[in-house]
Write a protein that holds these residues in place. Sequence first.
Motif, PDB file in Angstrom:
ATOM      1  N   LEU A   1     107.180  16.824  65.264  1.00 20.08           N
ATOM      2  CA  LEU A   1     105.878  16.814  65.922  1.00 20.08           C
ATOM      3  C   LEU A   1     104.765  16.529  64.929  1.00 20.08           C
ATOM      4  N   SER A   2     104.791  17.208  63.807  1.00 13.31           N
ATOM      5  CA  SER A   2     103.726  16.982  62.827  1.00 13.31           C
ATOM      6  C   SER A   2     103.805  15.591  62.223  1.00 13.31           C
ATOM      7  N   HIS A   3     104.999  15.037  62.117  1.00 11.02           N
ATOM      8  CA  HIS A   3     105.140  13.669  61.609  1.00 11.02           C
ATOM      9  C   HIS A   3     104.577  12.654  62.603  1.00 11.02           C
ATOM     10  N   TYR A   4     104.930  12.761  63.856  1.00 10.11           N
ATOM     11  CA  TYR A   4     104.506  11.783  64.854  1.00 10.11           C
ATOM     12  C   TYR A   4     103.041  11.912  65.246  1.00 10.11           C
ATOM     13  N   PHE A   5     102.485  13.104  65.155  1.00  9.13           N
ATOM     14  CA  PHE A   5     101.121  13.326  65.614  1.00  9.13           C
ATOM     15  C   PHE A   5     100.154  13.684  64.497  1.00  9.13           C
ATOM     16  N   LYS A   6     100.473  13.269  63.261  1.00 16.51           N
ATOM     17  CA  LYS A   6      99.647  13.679  62.128  1.00 16.51           C
ATOM     18  C   LYS A   6      98.199  13.234  62.261  1.00 16.51           C
ATOM     19  N   GLU A   7      97.947  12.094  62.898  1.00 13.02           N
ATOM     20  CA  GLU A   7      96.555  11.630  63.061  1.00 13.02           C
ATOM     21  C   GLU A   7      95.790  12.450  64.099  1.00 13.02           C
ATOM     22  N   PHE A   8      96.510  13.173  64.942  1.00 11.54           N
ATOM     23  CA  PHE A   8      95.878  13.965  65.981  1.00 11.54           C
ATOM     24  C   PHE A   8      95.725  15.441  65.614  1.00 11.54           C
ATOM     25  N   LEU A   9      96.456  15.873  64.580  1.00 13.55           N
ATOM     26  CA  LEU A   9      96.456  17.284  64.203  1.00 13.55           C
ATOM     27  C   LEU A   9      95.349  17.620  63.220  1.00 13.55           C
ATOM     28  N   LYS A  10      94.815  18.815  63.356  1.00 16.02           N
ATOM     29  CA  LYS A  10      93.777  19.294  62.440  1.00 16.02           C
ATOM     30  C   LYS A  10      94.369  19.497  61.075  1.00 16.02           C
TER      31      LYS A  10
ATOM     32  N   ASP B   1      98.801   1.307  65.395  1.00 21.82           N
ATOM     33  CA  ASP B   1      99.058   2.344  64.394  1.00 21.82           C
ATOM     34  C   ASP B   1      98.015   2.320  63.285  1.00 21.82           C
ATOM     35  N   ARG B   2      97.649   1.140  62.840  1.00 21.94           N
ATOM     36  CA  ARG B   2      96.611   1.030  61.797  1.00 21.94           C
ATOM     37  C   ARG B   2      95.270   1.507  62.325  1.00 21.94           C
ATOM     38  N   TYR B   3      94.982   1.201  63.585  1.00 24.68           N
ATOM     39  CA  TYR B   3      93.736   1.664  64.197  1.00 24.68           C
ATOM     40  C   TYR B   3      93.676   3.182  64.198  1.00 24.68           C
ATOM     41  N   ILE B   4      94.752   3.803  64.638  1.00 22.11           N
ATOM     42  CA  ILE B   4      94.754   5.257  64.742  1.00 22.11           C
ATOM     43  C   ILE B   4      94.639   5.908  63.370  1.00 22.11           C
ATOM     44  N   LYS B   5      95.188   5.279  62.343  1.00 25.13           N
ATOM     45  CA  LYS B   5      95.106   5.842  60.995  1.00 25.13           C
ATOM     46  C   LYS B   5      93.701   5.740  60.412  1.00 25.13           C
ATOM     47  N   THR B   6      92.933   4.763  60.870  1.00 20.51           N
ATOM     48  CA  THR B   6      91.571   4.599  60.360  1.00 20.51           C
ATOM     49  C   THR B   6      90.547   5.410  61.144  1.00 20.51           C
ATOM     50  N   THR B   7      90.940   5.950  62.282  1.00 20.70           N
ATOM     51  CA  THR B   7      90.036   6.747  63.097  1.00 20.70           C
ATOM     52  C   THR B   7      90.087   8.188  62.613  1.00 20.70           C
ATOM     53  N   LYS B   8      89.001   8.668  62.101  1.00 21.20           N
ATOM     54  CA  LYS B   8      88.968   9.994  61.483  1.00 21.20           C
ATOM     55  C   LYS B   8      88.599  11.114  62.465  1.00 21.20           C
ATOM     56  N   THR B   9      88.010  10.776  63.593  1.00 17.35           N
ATOM     57  CA  THR B   9      87.421  11.796  64.451  1.00 17.35           C
ATOM     58  C   THR B   9      88.372  12.394  65.476  1.00 17.35           C
ATOM     59  N   ILE B  10      89.640  12.040  65.468  1.00 14.74           N
ATOM     60  CA  ILE B  10      90.505  12.543  66.524  1.00 14.74           C
ATOM     61  C   ILE B  10      91.403  13.691  66.087  1.00 14.74           C
ATOM     62  N   LYS B  11      91.223  14.213  64.910  1.00 17.94           N
ATOM     63  CA  LYS B  11      92.050  15.333  64.444  1.00 17.94           C
ATOM     64  C   LYS B  11      91.570  16.608  65.139  1.00 17.94           C
ATOM     65  N   ILE B  12      91.919  16.715  66.400  1.00 14.90           N
ATOM     66  CA  ILE B  12      91.385  17.804  67.209  1.00 14.90           C
ATOM     67  C   ILE B  12      92.436  18.771  67.722  1.00 14.90           C
ATOM     68  N   PHE B  13      93.699  18.434  67.625  1.00 21.91           N
ATOM     69  CA  PHE B  13      94.750  19.266  68.207  1.00 21.91           C
ATOM     70  C   PHE B  13      95.352  20.214  67.172  1.00 21.91           C
ATOM     71  N   GLU B  14      95.777  21.362  67.654  1.00 24.16           N
ATOM     72  CA  GLU B  14      96.555  22.301  66.866  1.00 24.16           C
ATOM     73  C   GLU B  14      98.033  21.991  67.114  1.00 24.16           C
ATOM     74  N   THR B  15      98.884  22.351  66.180  1.00 23.31           N
ATOM     75  CA  THR B  15     100.318  22.109  66.328  1.00 23.31           C
ATOM     76  C   THR B  15     100.860  22.761  67.592  1.00 23.31           C
ATOM     77  N   LEU B  16     100.428  23.964  67.889  1.00 19.71           N
ATOM     78  CA  LEU B  16     100.876  24.672  69.086  1.00 19.71           C
ATOM     79  C   LEU B  16     100.527  23.903  70.359  1.00 19.71           C
ATOM     80  N   GLU B  17      99.365  23.258  70.365  1.00 17.96           N
ATOM     81  CA  GLU B  17      98.955  22.478  71.539  1.00 17.96           C
ATOM     82  C   GLU B  17      99.840  21.246  71.729  1.00 17.96           C
TER      83      GLU B  17
END
Length: 154
Positions: free
Chosen positions: A145-154, A50-66
Amino acid sequence: MLSTKDVIEKFEVTRATLHNWKTTKPNLHNHLFNADEQFEKYRKTNILLDRYIKTTKTIKIFETLEIEYIYSLDIAIDEVDDIENLPLIYINTSGKIKKENDTFTLDIYKKLESLNLIQRYIFADRLKELKDKKESKKQKDEDWLSHYFKEFLK
């Protein structure tokens, strides 16, 4: 290490059964008494991930709809190989439902493919965790969805 009383209560076995397993199934007996240690290792690993994913900035690539679409597919990911092959599992599952590979579906495939193995593991773990929590609480709130995938969402 758990005490005998803890093992009996936690795993709902009798003292006689536990004593019998000590001689007939020593590996099982040891695993039961060390169950908390294994859980603690797993918990620490998940905290690090979880800490790793929070420090990775380059993965905010998904839209909520996706993310909503991926979640709606109810993809089953059970093994490590499934995590590695997440994009293929996604496209196969999506293809069975839509019967066509439109640009929306292919764009999501490319985004899943761009995730490294750790990111795919976290993504898949969050899908499973969200599904388990929603089933247990019977919640339909899209904010989950936005809570669980916040590191992945734009």
